[in-house]
Motif scaffolding. Structure first.
Motif, mmCIF file in Angstrom:
data_model
loop_
_atom_site.group_PDB
_atom_site.id
_atom_site.type_symbol
_atom_site.label_atom_id
_atom_site.label_comp_id
_atom_site.label_asym_id
_atom_site.label_seq_id
_atom_site.Cartn_x
_atom_site.Cartn_y
_atom_site.Cartn_z
ATOM 1 N N SER A 149 81.946 76.327 56.079
ATOM 2 C CA SER A 149 81.109 77.528 56.033
ATOM 3 C C SER A 149 80.708 77.971 57.432
ATOM 4 C CB SER A 149 79.849 77.260 55.193
ATOM 5 O OG SER A 149 80.188 76.913 53.869
ATOM 6 N N PHE A 152 83.447 79.968 59.020
ATOM 7 C CA PHE A 152 83.479 81.347 58.522
ATOM 8 C C PHE A 152 82.371 82.173 59.172
ATOM 9 C CE2 PHE A 152 86.283 79.700 55.290
ATOM 10 C CZ PHE A 152 87.023 80.790 54.879
ATOM 11 N N VAL A 475 77.950 78.224 50.161
ATOM 12 C CA VAL A 475 79.268 78.842 50.010
ATOM 13 C C VAL A 475 79.156 80.365 49.982
ATOM 14 C CG1 VAL A 475 79.480 79.047 47.479
ATOM 15 C CG2 VAL A 475 81.475 78.436 48.865
ATOM 16 N N VAL A 478 80.647 81.886 52.994
ATOM 17 C CA VAL A 478 82.099 82.102 52.956
ATOM 18 C C VAL A 478 82.413 83.424 52.268
ATOM 19 C CG1 VAL A 478 84.290 81.186 52.118
ATOM 20 C CG2 VAL A 478 82.524 79.623 52.964
ATOM 21 N N ASN A 526 84.675 74.967 46.130
ATOM 22 C CA ASN A 526 86.134 75.004 46.266
ATOM 23 C C ASN A 526 86.716 76.131 45.418
ATOM 24 O OD1 ASN A 526 88.836 74.471 46.645
ATOM 25 N ND2 ASN A 526 88.828 72.564 45.492
ATOM 26 N N ILE A 529 85.783 79.651 46.878
ATOM 27 C CA ILE A 529 86.543 80.021 48.074
ATOM 28 C C ILE A 529 87.981 80.345 47.723
ATOM 29 C CG2 ILE A 529 87.388 79.191 50.303
ATOM 30 C CD1 ILE A 529 84.842 77.452 50.461
ATOM 31 N N THR A 530 88.644 79.431 47.006
ATOM 32 C CA THR A 530 90.071 79.622 46.737
ATOM 33 C C THR A 530 90.336 80.778 45.782
ATOM 34 O OG1 THR A 530 89.902 77.868 45.067
ATOM 35 C CG2 THR A 530 90.726 77.247 47.226
ATOM 36 N N SER A 532 88.562 83.470 45.603
ATOM 37 C CA SER A 532 88.369 84.692 46.388
ATOM 38 C C SER A 532 89.595 84.996 47.242
ATOM 39 C CB SER A 532 87.139 84.546 47.290
ATOM 40 O OG SER A 532 85.982 84.302 46.536
#
Length: 704
Positions: A149, A152, A475, A478, A526, A529-530, A532
């Motif tokens: 994070s 980012f 998160v 991110v 996880n 993030i993935t 997105s």
């Protein structure tokens, strides 16, 4: 069930307490009581908001983060800090963090009016909140998520100095603080909204069921149903973890909670230590894909995709059954290979007796599942499920003090009707019922123990929700970076370029991304993030949106089983007394369905109950239900063959060439195309026939 059957002691740490960077409990002395009170008030606040929704969403999110910071730093001060000065500092940081939530509440309208023109005080409070979220995240979850994070955030601040496709136009600090600390696409974004609206309620719900004895019920039922099967100890572990997943959905927590019992039992039954640890880790992680809770990711997925929660759960049903079905199958084969028998049936509890004694615990869970599948909102379903379990605990205490049996029956009938009427008359009626039961429990001396259970469950639920809420908060940085800078389009473009040549290679890239990220951060961040990054890319390549999100969700979970990190396996290592790496090798074999099903669903979406791709022969000639049955049977056969390949046993020990053939036939079965399906089924029939003929006279699959 009587009140005396409900566990009251906090001497044994709960699963969540044992694994999230904090010792169990709230601390001793006055500060421990204050921390306990904070957790209790946190739960009351969230339940009030969930039931009545009287506050603006932005205020709820800010107060949620404020409570998380206050409770988190308070627990760190009480349980971890070594010196008086450190404890004072941490308590001060907690109070400061809570003040950021109050600041958003008190000045809510003013903050809206001066959007893009924040005052110095606004900017200072926002910067403090962001800094404290990072600090708490590091103390609760370690460095990996904080580093990711932080990278980012650094990219948002300094990415303008990069070159090429990574360069963005640049943003000043005022804009960054407003975006991350006050907007709905930063820390107060959709992850913290889902945490405050859905996840918290369900975690408290699970805490109540745990204190009421639900996990003991699941263990007794699992022991009675499958304990006598071949490899019974491992079968019990698999089934009990699947059942626990319907309540808690916490993978590594399940390893810690149930592994202390199941792993030694499996080793005593004759299983290798690494295999026993692998069974526990694999089945516990599977709890996160088991409806209805699904590790809380289902709520975030429904919110992200803007679809009913029931659609997410329905899509997960077949894959979940396949996942646990393969666990049962591999355990069965391993038991046959080692010639292991089941547990003596006469020594096992009766599942019917267990249900007779504690069947009432299934009422709140059944109501929750009904409301979710009836497309009520998760926040309503969770709130009502929680209210019903509170009614059950309080009602049990009152009923135990009623002498004549007929009066007890009349009491339960009246209480049941009053509670069930909430569907027609709303939340207020259920609140009145709970209020009346609280008064009765207070007045009746013998029933006061139930008040302690309710109080402790509320505090424990807030404590258990703390790590998830902290992860959702950090998160958000991110997600805020992705929306602010547009860097997600760079990743999407790379996946699309690969996908033009090969969709399979794009899927492999996404899978590796999920596994690598999952090695250091929990499942929820996880997935956020993935999904997105990869979700939009896979959708543009023709993958149904829900399937693409399930794809990244599955591999985010499997990261806790795959080497070299394999958090769930290392959690099982002390109990198995073998290295986590050796456990992860067996766990990866056991979880083979989890690795395969997402790929199969991309090419055959009917496996997740999504419309099939155009040109599907079965769907066009026989209809959608036939397509679902067809692809499910194919996948069952395929993963069954892979089980034979990894264990090396069917009716008898399989030589290397049979194992290789089983692996190849499994792959052939799941290749897209009707001609492959037919040819694959024929070859499988030949394979099974030759194996059975070669091993005539062996003990066979029914042995033991």
């Amino acid at each position: 069930m009587t009140v005396s059957q409900i566990p009251l002691s906090d001497s044994q740490p709960t699963a969540e307490e044992a694994i999230e960077g904090l010792p169990p409990g709230f601390g001793s002395g006055l500060t421990g009581q204050i921390a306990y009170g904070i957790a209790f008030c946190f739960s009351l606040f969230q339940i009030w908001v969930a039931a009545y929704g009287l506050l603006a969403s932005q205020i709820v999110r800010a107060m949620h983060v404020g409570f998380v910071l206050l409770l988190g730093f308070a627990l760190i001060a009480n349980l971890v800090a070594k010196t008086r000065h450190t404890r004072a500092l941490l308590w001060g940081l907690g109070v400061l963090g809570f003040s950021t939530g109050l600041y958003n509440w008190v000045f809510y309208k003013e903050l809206l009016l001066r959007s893009n023109y924040l005052t110095t005080t606004d900017l200072v409070m926002g910067a403090i909140m962001v800094g404290l979220v990072f600090w708490l995240g590091r103390r609760l979850m370690g460095w990996p998520l904080v580093i990711i994070s932080g990278c980012f955030l650094a990219y948002s601040a300094f990415g303008e100095h990069l070159s090429g496709i990574l360069q963005h136009r640049g943003y000043d600090w005022e804009m960054l603080i407003e975006h991350f600390a006050y907007g709905t696409e930063g820390i107060y974004g959709s992850p913290i909204y889902v945490s405050s609206a859905y996840i918290f309620i369900f975690v408290v719900f699970a805490a109540f069921l745990e204190r009421a004895g639900m996990l003991e019920l699941f263990n007794d039922v699992a022991l009675g149903l499958v304990g006598h099967w071949r490899g019974g100890a491992a079968q019990v572990c698999t089934l009990s973890s699947a059942l626990m997943g319907t309540v808690s959905g916490s993978g590594v927590a399940n390893v810690v909670a149930s592994g202390q019992f199941t792993i030694p039992l499996m080793k005593k039954s004759g299983f290798r230590a690494a295999f026993a640890g692998g069974v526990e880790a694999t089945s516990s992680m599977g709890g996160q894909i088991m409806p209805p809770i699904m590790g809380a990711v289902a709520f975030i997925m429904a919110e992200t995709l803007n679809i009913p929660y029931g659609d997410v759960v329905r899509a997960a049903l077949i894959p979940a059954f396949l996942y646990f079905g393969v666990c049962f199958w591999v355990v069965y084969l391993e038991s046959g290979k080692l010639n292991l028998l089941g547990l003596p049936k006469e020594q096992l509890p009766s599942p019917l007796e267990a249900l007779k004694k504690q069947w009432m615990l299934l009422i709140p869970l059944g109501a929750l599942i009904y409301l979710l599948f009836a497309n009520y909102t998760p926040i309503f379903a969770g709130s009502m499920g929680l209210a019903l379990v509170v009614v059950l605990i309080l009602g049990t205490a009152v009923a135990a003090q009623i002498g004549p049996r007929a009066f007890r029956f009349a009491f339960w009938i009246a209480l049941g009707l009053a509670s069930a009427a909430f569907l027609k008359f709303g939340v207020n009626l259920l609140a009145l019922v709970i209020g009346a039961m609280l008064v009765l429990c207070f007045v009746i001396r013998g029933a006061r123990e139930a008040l302690v259970i309710v109080r402790d469950s509320l505090a424990l639920g807030a404590r258990n929700a703390l790590p998830v809420a902290a992860a959702c908060a950090i998160v958000g940085v991110v997600i805020g970076t992705l929306t602010l800078t547009g860097i997600a389009s760079t990743f999407i473009g790379a996946v699309l370029r690969i996908g033009e040549e090969s969709l399979f290679l794009s899927l492999i890239l996404v899978m590796i991304t999920c596994l690598v990220l999952g090695m250091g951060i929990p499942t929820i961040p996880n997935y956020i993030i993935t999904s997105s990054l990869a979700g939009p890319a896979l959708e543009q390549l023709g993958v149904p949106l829900l399937v693409s999100h399930m794809f990244v969700f599955y591999f985010g979970i499997l990261a806790d089983l795959t080497p070299p990190v394999a958090l769930a396996c290392f959690a099982a290592a002390p109990m198995a007394k073998v290295s986590g790496l050796r456990i992860s090798i067996d766990a990866t074999k056991l979880a083979i369905a989890g690795f395969v099903v997402p790929f199969v669903a991309v090419y055959s979406p009917a496996l997740m109950l999504q419309p099939p791709h155009p040109g599907s022969v079965i769907a066009e000639t026989m209809g959608f239900p036939a397509e679902v049955i067809w692809i499910t049977l194919q996948t069952v056969l395929a993963v069954g063959l892979w089980g034979v390949a990894v264990v090396g046993y069917l009716k008898a020990v399989a030589p290397w060439w049979e194992r290789a053939l089983a692996l190849g036939l499994g792959i052939f079965l799941v290749l897209p195309g009707f001609s492959y399906d037919v040819a694959g089924l024929a070859l499988v029939a030949l394979f099974l026939a030759q194996h059975l003929l070669r091993n005539r006279g062996q003990a066979g699959l029914v042995a033991g």
